[in-house]
Design an enzyme around this catalytic site. Structure first.
Site, PDB file in Angstrom:
ATOM      1  N   THR A 219       0.897  -1.258  -0.114  1.00  0.00           N
ATOM      2  CA  THR A 219      -0.120   0.111   0.100  1.00  0.00           C
ATOM      3  C   THR A 219       0.970   1.315  -0.200  1.00  0.00           C
ATOM      4  OG1 THR A 219      -0.082   0.002   2.443  1.00  0.00           O
ATOM      5  CG2 THR A 219      -2.024  -1.385   1.291  1.00  0.00           C
TER       6      THR A 219
ATOM      7  N   HIS B  38      10.958  -0.778  -1.722  1.00  0.00           N
ATOM      8  CA  HIS B  38       9.779  -0.140  -1.080  1.00  0.00           C
ATOM      9  C   HIS B  38       9.425   1.395  -1.914  1.00  0.00           C
ATOM     10  CE1 HIS B  38      10.605  -2.192   2.904  1.00  0.00           C
ATOM     11  NE2 HIS B  38      11.622  -2.436   2.417  1.00  0.00           N
ATOM     12  N   THR B  39       8.613   1.055  -2.972  1.00  0.00           N
ATOM     13  CA  THR B  39       8.372   2.080  -3.799  1.00  0.00           C
ATOM     14  C   THR B  39       7.891   3.521  -3.235  1.00  0.00           C
ATOM     15  OG1 THR B  39       6.189   1.285  -4.154  1.00  0.00           O
ATOM     16  CG2 THR B  39       8.177   0.566  -5.834  1.00  0.00           C
ATOM     17  N   CYS B  40       7.231   3.273  -2.013  1.00  0.00           N
ATOM     18  CA  CYS B  40       6.569   4.209  -1.410  1.00  0.00           C
ATOM     19  C   CYS B  40       7.885   5.579  -0.980  1.00  0.00           C
ATOM     20  CB  CYS B  40       5.794   4.172  -0.145  1.00  0.00           C
ATOM     21  SG  CYS B  40       4.544   2.936  -0.455  1.00  0.00           S
ATOM     22  N   PHE B  41       9.010   4.795  -0.709  1.00  0.00           N
ATOM     23  CA  PHE B  41      10.085   5.580  -0.046  1.00  0.00           C
ATOM     24  C   PHE B  41      11.317   5.655  -0.886  1.00  0.00           C
ATOM     25  CE2 PHE B  41       7.800   3.427   3.455  1.00  0.00           C
ATOM     26  CZ  PHE B  41       7.120   4.472   3.837  1.00  0.00           C
TER      27      PHE B  41
END
Length: 842
Positions: A520, A806-809
């Protein structure tokens, strides 16, 4: 302070009371009652109130201010004024509370004797009487008490004051500055306040050398201004303008322009008149509030001139944002009034050779203000440019420059050729203008004045203006619109979530999750945007067609109606596109020029269709370039019809009524080509474009903003915003914007990593970037345009495992692989498109 008041002698008090006498305006409805009352007085003076020969008595004359009729009275020196008021009441029926006796400019107080008031034989008094039909007796009494109290304070008679000024004013404001008050009632209350010279009294108190008096007056005036602003709704607030104007005029004659109280009153007056019509049209304007405001052009213009001088001075010394706002507020009704002039006719000539029917001097002065501010701003922007080139920025008020430029441009538009003069000056300092926009342009401000000359801007400044028009993304989880989507049903489920949602919910932000996947956050959202846009513009879904000359560009498919839901899908596409721009996500899509121009509300020309349909373009150009003689010989055999293919069959459409019977010749062939283009690229897809625009407008707020977004951008700008950089991903740029955790730049694994990335094809780098960040396309600036740097983390996983992300970061993690070949093998696996684009990121 322009003048100091050394002492308060009788002349000052006379001035105050004389002001009250001059300004008192009896209720016009009571005129007949007044005449009748005076006739009674004159009849009575020949009877019971005859002059006495008693030497201890004095006789005096009481004159009615409204029409000059006189009453002769007599009394003893020790008689209180109250006794005289009772005599007048007994004859006229006017209650004592409604009587005001004025002697030598002073109001006589009821508890004083005639001797104390220095009333002598043949003295002349003035009677100010409010007739019984006058409304709001309590307000009259309150304001009179207020002024009388101030009068006593100025005389130093504090021991006689029953009610403090502040308490009386609070009661008055409670009755006046309240939301539920009616227009007529408010106007009457304010008129009473002025008729009894309350503003004059308060200003005289403010000018008092006594510190406590000055503080009391300042607090009271501030209380009045604040109560009107907070208690009254906007239309009613403007009715307070005459009172604020009187405060300003009285203060301006006695204090400096930077006096805090004067500045407050001036600023408040500006906010009151900002939306009031003061020109010729205001006389017959159907807005009752404008008629009640009673503010004229000549009342407002001095403040425009005053503030323009302060701005010109402040550009060299110190510039206050409040002064810029006030200048804009006063200027707005002035500009509207000038445009109302019959002489205006699209602009006033420069230099002004003719005499105008109205405001002649002021319009000439305004032209001088224009050139004064324009010259000042050009010099300031040249200084900005110099400091930018030297990379030495001094502290300055650059944040106010755009607001001043906007107002200067607004003045320039009033004069013929004024805009050309303005923009010729801006062209010299366009670099500074771009810098100001990127650095200081703020959300919620109006920048339409500069959008009309977007050629002076660059991509960065135009993009910044567009981003200000889009809603801000929010991170509050409670406001996010949640979506749970199955990858196998990506388009249909995304359509359901987006098209059925309320626009305000979508503007609040999105929370995205794929079914049966743990990941997510922002990275998953970026991936969803890319994937769903690829599906929307996939020609196989029949919504859009790829341009033959550039398969990356798309325009609406005229045959999209094969799907009954196609218009709803176009609205959905508009929403998704706006959301992608709002979230600053490059999705690898570009629009055809014809589609882009329609969204901007711009007509399409022949040259605009070259990429959308090269064959059609070539045919139209051939018709226009053909020898006129051959065309007139009907060699083409054309009429005003257009043949189109629809669901596998040919259909003939007339370009206008009976077009099939009108032959194309050398005289009408241009019209024929224009109609063909209109039908092919506008009429045939008008419903699709309208629905797309409506979906886009749902996100940005309304259709005007939607159109303004596309008008602000150049065609190529939109490519940069929606598609992203066209350049091959630079390894050096990538490396320069990457940091490490657990590794150092000198570790062999880091050296191997960048060596392998340098060996990759352009497509492999895109897949690696997507795996790492959920982005396949970088911003136009490259990695520096991302929200943050990228990170390589050292993991403790087995060397047999593939890297994770961790694509979000913007974070990629891998263990300490033992060799270059092992790392190359692992990276080659994740850079396969079917792996990198569907790998389980978390």
């Amino acid at each position: 302070m322009k003048r100091q008041l050394e002492d308060y002698d009788d002349d000052i008090f006379n001035e105050l009371d004389l002001l009250r006498m001059r300004k008192f305006d009896p209720n016009p409805n009571s005129a007949s009652d007044t005449d009748h009352f005076l006739d009674q007085i004159e009849a009575s003076t020949s009877g019971s109130l005859q002059h006495s020969s008693d030497p201890d008595r004095i006789h005096f004359f009481v004159r009615m201010i409204s029409n000059g009729k006189t009453l002769v009275l007599h009394g003893k020196p020790e008689d209180k004024v109250e006794v005289i008021l009772e005599k007048i009441q007994s004859v006229t029926g006017i209650p004592m509370i409604e009587q005001r006796l004025i002697y030598q400019g002073r109001q006589l107080q009821s508890e004083y004797s005639l001797a104390e008031c220095m009333i002598k034989n043949d003295a002349g008094l003035h009677l100010v009487g409010r007739m019984r039909s006058t409304e709001h007796p309590q307000v009259w009494q309150l304001v009179d008490t207020l002024v009388s109290t101030i009068y006593r304070l100025l005389k130093g008679e504090t021991e006689f004051i029953c009610k403090p000024v502040e308490a009386v004013l609070i009661v008055y404001l409670d009755m006046t500055a309240k939301r539920e008050i009616r227009v007529n009632t408010l106007a009457s209350h304010l008129n009473i306040f002025q008729s009894l010279c309350a503003p004059s009294a308060l200003v005289m108190l403010y000018l008092s050398p006594c510190k406590s008096n000055k503080e009391l007056a300042e607090k009271s005036i501030r209380m009045f201004i604040s109560a009107c602003k907070t208690g009254l709704q906007r239309p009613l607030y403007s009715l307070c303008a005459p009172v604020a104007l009187e405060f300003c005029n009285l203060l301006s004659r006695s204090v400096a322009q930077d006096d805090p109280l004067y500045s407050l009153c001036r600023s408040s007056l500006g906010s009151m008149v900002e939306d009031v019509r003061i020109g010729r049209s205001a006389r017959n304007h159907d807005c009752f509030h404008n008629r009640m405001c009673m503010i004229s052009f000549k009342d407002v213009f001095p403040f425009v001139s005053e503030l323009a001088n302060k701005l010109a001075e402040g550009l060299d010394i110190d510039l206050l944002p409040s002064e810029v706002r006030d200048f804009a507020a006063f200027l707005r009704p002035i500009k509207a009034a000038i445009k109302d002039l019959p002489d205006f006719e699209g602009g006033i000539q420069l230099p002004m050779m003719q005499t105008l029917s109205c405001y002649d001097d002021e319009v000439k002065d305004l032209s001088l203000i224009l050139f004064q501010l324009l010259e000042k701003m050009r010099r300031c922007l040249e200084k900005v440019k110099g400091e930018m080139e030297m990379k030495e920025k001094e502290d300055g008020d650059w944040d106010q420059y755009l607001a001043i430029l906007k107002e200067t441009h607004g003045i320039a538009k009033l004069y013929q050729g004024g805009e050309d003069i303005f923009w010729s000056n801006m062209k010299v300092v366009d670099v500074s203008l771009r810098y100001l926009i990127v650095t200081y342009a703020k959300r919620g401000e109006d920048y339409k004045w500069v959008i009309g000359h977007k050629e002076l801007l660059d991509f960065e400044s135009r993009r910044h203006l567009v981003m200000l028009m889009l809603p801000e993304t929010k991170s509050d989880d409670e406001e996010l619109h949640e979506m749970l989507i199955d990858r196998s049903q990506l388009l249909s489920e995304s359509f359901n979530y987006i098209s059925k949602a309320k626009p305000e919910n979508l503007r609040g932000g999105l929370f995205m999750e794929f079914n049966n996947e743990e990941a997510t956050g922002p990275g998953v959202l970026r991936e969803w945007f890319f994937l769903v846009c690829q599906e929307i513009f996939n020609p196989q879904n029949a919504l859009f067609i790829a341009c033959p000359n550039d398969r990356r560009r798309f325009f609406p498919n005229p045959a999209s109606k094969v799907d009954p839901l196609h218009l709803k899908y176009f609205k959905f596409a508009g929403r998704v596109t706006a959301l992608a721009l709002m979230h600053k996500i490059q999705v690898g899509i570009m629009f055809d020029r014809t589609f882009f121009l329609q969204l901007a509300g711009i007509d399409i020309s022949l040259e605009d269709i070259k990429d959308a349909d090269p064959y059609f373009y070539s045919s139209c150009k051939q018709i226009l370039d053909m020898d006129p003689f051959i065309v007139d010989q009907d060699a083409l055999g054309l009429t005003f019809v257009h043949e189109i293919e629809e669901l596998g069959s040919m259909k003939v459409v007339e370009l206008f009524t009976d077009g099939k019977n009108i032959a194309v010749n050398s005289r009408n062939r241009k019209e024929y080509v224009e109609l063909l283009i209109q039908h092919r690229f506008v009429t045939s897809v008008s419903k699709q474009v309208a629905k797309f625009a409506k979906g886009f407008a749902d996100i940005v707020g309304d259709e005007k903003i939607q159109k303004l977004v596309f008008m602000t951008l150049e065609f190529e700008d939109h490519d940069g915003l929606l598609h992203g950089s066209e350049n091959i991903i630079s390894v050096d740029d990538w490396k320069a914007h990457t940091e490490y955790n657990g590794y150092t730049e000198t570790d062999p694994q880091i050296y191997w990593f960048w060596e392998i990335v340098g060996e990759m094809t352009a497509e492999q780098r895109k897949v690696l970037l997507f795996f790492w960040t959920s982005l396949k396309h970088l911003p136009v600036e490259g990695f520096s345009g991302l929200a943050s740097k990228l990170y390589i983390y050292k993991s403790n996983d087995s060397i047999d495992l593939l890297p994770s992300s961790h694509t979000c970061f913007y974070r990629i993690c891998f263990p300490s692989y033992p060799s270059l070949e092992v790392m190359r093998q692992r990276l080659n696996i994740i850079t396969q498109d079917h792996v990198g684009c569907g790998f389980g990121t978390w």
